[in-house]
Design an enzyme around this catalytic site. Structure first.
Site, PDB file in Angstrom:
ATOM      1  N   CYS A  19     178.874  22.751  40.303  1.00 46.36           N
ATOM      2  CA  CYS A  19     178.935  21.686  41.314  1.00 46.36           C
ATOM      3  C   CYS A  19     178.125  20.469  40.868  1.00 46.36           C
ATOM      4  CB  CYS A  19     178.355  22.159  42.644  1.00 46.36           C
ATOM      5  SG  CYS A  19     178.950  23.750  43.191  1.00 46.36           S
ATOM      6  N   ASP A  20     176.933  20.699  40.343  1.00 43.82           N
ATOM      7  CA  ASP A  20     175.966  19.606  40.216  1.00 43.82           C
ATOM      8  C   ASP A  20     175.577  19.244  38.788  1.00 43.82           C
ATOM      9  OD1 ASP A  20     175.905  19.481  42.967  1.00 43.82           O
ATOM     10  OD2 ASP A  20     174.242  20.878  43.146  1.00 43.82           O
ATOM     11  N   CYS A  66     174.010  25.536  41.970  1.00 44.11           N
ATOM     12  CA  CYS A  66     175.367  25.615  41.426  1.00 44.11           C
ATOM     13  C   CYS A  66     175.546  24.609  40.294  1.00 44.11           C
ATOM     14  CB  CYS A  66     176.367  25.369  42.556  1.00 44.11           C
ATOM     15  SG  CYS A  66     178.079  25.273  42.012  1.00 44.11           S
TER      16      CYS A  66
HETATM   17  P1  FAD Z   1     180.512  28.766  53.809  1.00 43.46           P
HETATM   18  O1  FAD Z   1     180.695  27.350  53.443  1.00 43.46           O
HETATM   19  O2  FAD Z   1     179.229  29.411  53.420  1.00 43.46           O
HETATM   20  O3  FAD Z   1     180.681  28.864  55.396  1.00 43.46           O
HETATM   21  C1  FAD Z   1     180.530  30.062  56.106  1.00 43.46           C
HETATM   22  C2  FAD Z   1     180.168  29.733  57.533  1.00 43.46           C
HETATM   23  O4  FAD Z   1     180.321  30.895  58.327  1.00 43.46           O
HETATM   24  C3  FAD Z   1     178.740  29.268  57.714  1.00 43.46           C
HETATM   25  O5  FAD Z   1     178.707  28.120  58.514  1.00 43.46           O
HETATM   26  C4  FAD Z   1     178.085  30.440  58.423  1.00 43.46           C
HETATM   27  O6  FAD Z   1     177.012  30.083  59.254  1.00 43.46           O
HETATM   28  C5  FAD Z   1     179.261  30.926  59.254  1.00 43.46           C
HETATM   29  N1  FAD Z   1     179.031  32.278  59.766  1.00 43.46           N
HETATM   30  C6  FAD Z   1     178.515  33.345  59.093  1.00 43.46           C
HETATM   31  N2  FAD Z   1     178.434  34.413  59.913  1.00 43.46           N
HETATM   32  C7  FAD Z   1     178.897  34.002  61.130  1.00 43.46           C
HETATM   33  C8  FAD Z   1     179.036  34.643  62.393  1.00 43.46           C
HETATM   34  N3  FAD Z   1     178.692  35.927  62.558  1.00 43.46           N
HETATM   35  N4  FAD Z   1     179.512  33.929  63.425  1.00 43.46           N
HETATM   36  C9  FAD Z   1     179.869  32.635  63.263  1.00 43.46           C
HETATM   37  N5  FAD Z   1     179.764  31.970  62.088  1.00 43.46           N
HETATM   38  C10 FAD Z   1     179.268  32.649  61.037  1.00 43.46           C
HETATM   39  N6  FAD Z   1     181.280  23.666  45.975  1.00 43.46           N
HETATM   40  C11 FAD Z   1     182.063  22.704  45.429  1.00 43.46           C
HETATM   41  O7  FAD Z   1     183.250  22.929  45.256  1.00 43.46           O
HETATM   42  N7  FAD Z   1     181.527  21.481  45.088  1.00 43.46           N
HETATM   43  C12 FAD Z   1     180.223  21.161  45.273  1.00 43.46           C
HETATM   44  O8  FAD Z   1     179.782  20.056  44.938  1.00 43.46           O
HETATM   45  C13 FAD Z   1     179.383  22.160  45.862  1.00 43.46           C
HETATM   46  N8  FAD Z   1     178.073  21.894  46.104  1.00 43.46           N
HETATM   47  C14 FAD Z   1     177.303  22.838  46.730  1.00 43.46           C
HETATM   48  C15 FAD Z   1     175.992  22.521  47.043  1.00 43.46           C
HETATM   49  C16 FAD Z   1     175.208  23.440  47.706  1.00 43.46           C
HETATM   50  C17 FAD Z   1     173.774  23.074  48.032  1.00 43.46           C
HETATM   51  C18 FAD Z   1     175.734  24.705  48.067  1.00 43.46           C
HETATM   52  C19 FAD Z   1     174.882  25.689  48.806  1.00 43.46           C
HETATM   53  C20 FAD Z   1     177.042  25.026  47.751  1.00 43.46           C
HETATM   54  C21 FAD Z   1     177.848  24.098  47.070  1.00 43.46           C
HETATM   55  N9  FAD Z   1     179.162  24.389  46.756  1.00 43.46           N
HETATM   56  C22 FAD Z   1     179.962  23.421  46.202  1.00 43.46           C
HETATM   57  C23 FAD Z   1     179.754  25.712  47.021  1.00 43.46           C
HETATM   58  C24 FAD Z   1     180.565  25.656  48.331  1.00 43.46           C
HETATM   59  O9  FAD Z   1     179.777  25.069  49.322  1.00 43.46           O
HETATM   60  C25 FAD Z   1     180.988  27.057  48.739  1.00 43.46           C
HETATM   61  O10 FAD Z   1     181.699  27.663  47.680  1.00 43.46           O
HETATM   62  C26 FAD Z   1     181.876  27.016  49.984  1.00 43.46           C
HETATM   63  O11 FAD Z   1     181.241  26.320  51.032  1.00 43.46           O
HETATM   64  C27 FAD Z   1     182.227  28.421  50.451  1.00 43.46           C
HETATM   65  O12 FAD Z   1     182.980  28.295  51.608  1.00 43.46           O
HETATM   66  P2  FAD Z   1     183.129  29.449  52.687  1.00 43.46           P
HETATM   67  O13 FAD Z   1     184.014  28.892  53.735  1.00 43.46           O
HETATM   68  O14 FAD Z   1     183.514  30.704  52.031  1.00 43.46           O
HETATM   69  O15 FAD Z   1     181.651  29.708  53.243  1.00 43.46           O
END
Ligand code: FAD
Length: 314
Positions: free
Chosen positions: A142-143, A139
């Site tokens: 992000c980084d 990303c």
């Molecule tokens: P996610 O954070 O992906 O969470 C979804 C969760 O649902 C996961 O834990 C998954 O296991 C769970 N899940 C899925 N299916 C099931 C199921 N069937 N039963 C139970 N649980 C389930 N964004 C920023 O704003 N700043 C940053 O600095 C930044 N750095 C990042 C660095 C990395 C390495 C990555 C990978 C992403 C980064 N991001 C950053 C992006 C940010 O992390 C995502 O946009 C954000 O986390 C998305 O949130 P979400 O809640 O939609 O999903």
């Protein structure tokens, strides 16, 4: 198969910023949410990174796992119940939604918020995960800021890769785009922008063969020519992987309307899906922004949509 006694007002699937924020808001609205947060990946994508500098409210930054622990604690403080387990099957089509956990217990709810996120596609190479946040990133938004005056490699040939490469030239000394083929998949406009940028060069017909590490940090990559098989070292301290994302929607296929790339379709600007009482938030919906703050914001929207849906049923 066990069945829980009560019918919940709301069950949330997913423990990222979208799920935890939905839990916080629904808990404060007295809906007693139950959140399933995965058995192996509690806290979502941010638990795989180190410092997060762009989440408002933390002027000196915060570690990704700490930010997620804080979000969880804040939701729990208001009574949200968390189970660190996966939902393995669902029937969301009726008035009462059925969700089965990995032990086979069926949970029943009037509404469901889906916040299962999306996974960045990986190269599948040794050290890739280990060096996430230590030179390897998925990303640029992000980084990118951490890579000022560095020589950076971007992997990919689509629009996202071109966008990431172009964005990274704001910080980097140089950006090398590594692509397996001799032509890019990106739109002509994105290609032209990248070709016109002095800081960007291209390694076509090339793939990353090895990720090198020194003292726990990325220390370069080995490129392999996809035609001749020859390898060469490329010095870099920043590797951005931009080869796509996979929304976690397998569970919902056939029940919820998905778009061509498998993301959940919502009736924007609301978080309503095609099924009454089922809402979706965060990266499982979002092609475009994919940030913690946008995921959290849509988790809030999903909670408010849920609350209003339940009020209308009452
Ligand atoms: P996610 O954070 O992906 O969470 C979804 C969760 O649902 C996961 O834990 C998954 O296991 C769970 N899940 C899925 N299916 C099931 C199921 N069937 N039963 C139970 N649980 C389930 N964004 C920023 O704003 N700043 C940053 O600095 C930044 N750095 C990042 C660095 C990395 C390495 C990555 C990978 C992403 C980064 N991001 C950053 C992006 C940010 O992390 C995502 O946009 C954000 O986390 C998305 O949130 P979400 O809640 O939609 O999903």
């Amino acid at each position: 198969m066990d069945q829980t006694d009560g019918i919940r007002d709301v069950v949330i699937i997913g423990s990222g910023p979208a799920g935890y924020t939905a839990a916080l808001y629904t808990a404060r609205a007295q809906l007693k949410p139950l959140l399933f947060g995965s058995s192996i990946f509690v806290g979502g994508s941010l638990t795989t990174t180190t410092e997060v500098e762009n989440f408002p409210g933390f002027p000196t930054g915060i570690d990704g796992p700490d930010l997620m622990d804080n979000m969880r604690a804040q939701a729990e403080k208001f009574g949200a119940e968390m189970i660190d387990d996966d939902i393995v099957s669902v029937d969301l089509t009726g008035d009462i939604k059925l969700l089965t956990d990995s032990a086979g217990t069926v949970h029943r709810a009037k509404t469901v918020i889906i916040a299962t996120g999306s996974g960045y596609r990986k190269l599948g190479l040794p050290k890739e995960d280990e060096l996430s946040g230590r030179g390897v990133s998925w990303c640029a938004t992000c980084d990118g800021f951490f890579f000022r005056d560095r020589d950076i490699v971007v992997v990919g040939g689509g629009d996202t890769a071109m966008e990431e490469a172009t964005f990274l030239t704001r910080f980097a000394r140089s950006v090398t785009v590594v692509h397996r083929r001799s032509t890019l998949r990106a739109s002509k406009a994105m290609q032209n922008r990248a070709f016109a940028d002095d800081k960007i060069s291209f390694a076509f017909d090339s793939e990353i063969a090895e990720i090198k590490e020194e003292n726990g940090m990325l220390a370069g990559v080995v490129l392999r020519d996809t035609i001749t098989g020859e390898t060469r070292d490329l010095d870099t301290t920043g590797l951005f992987i931009a080869i796509g994302h996979d929304p976690r929607t397998e569970l919902f296929t056939g029940q919820i309307d998905l778009d061509d790339e498998g993301y959940i379709k919502v009736d924007a600007p609301s978080t309503r899906t095609n099924l009454p009482g089922v809402f979706a938030a965060g990266d499982v919906v979002d092609h475009t922004y994919r940030q913690a703050i946008t995921a959290a914001a849509s988790g809030c929207q999903a909670a408010i949509d849920t609350e209003r849906h339940l009020a209308a049923l009452a």
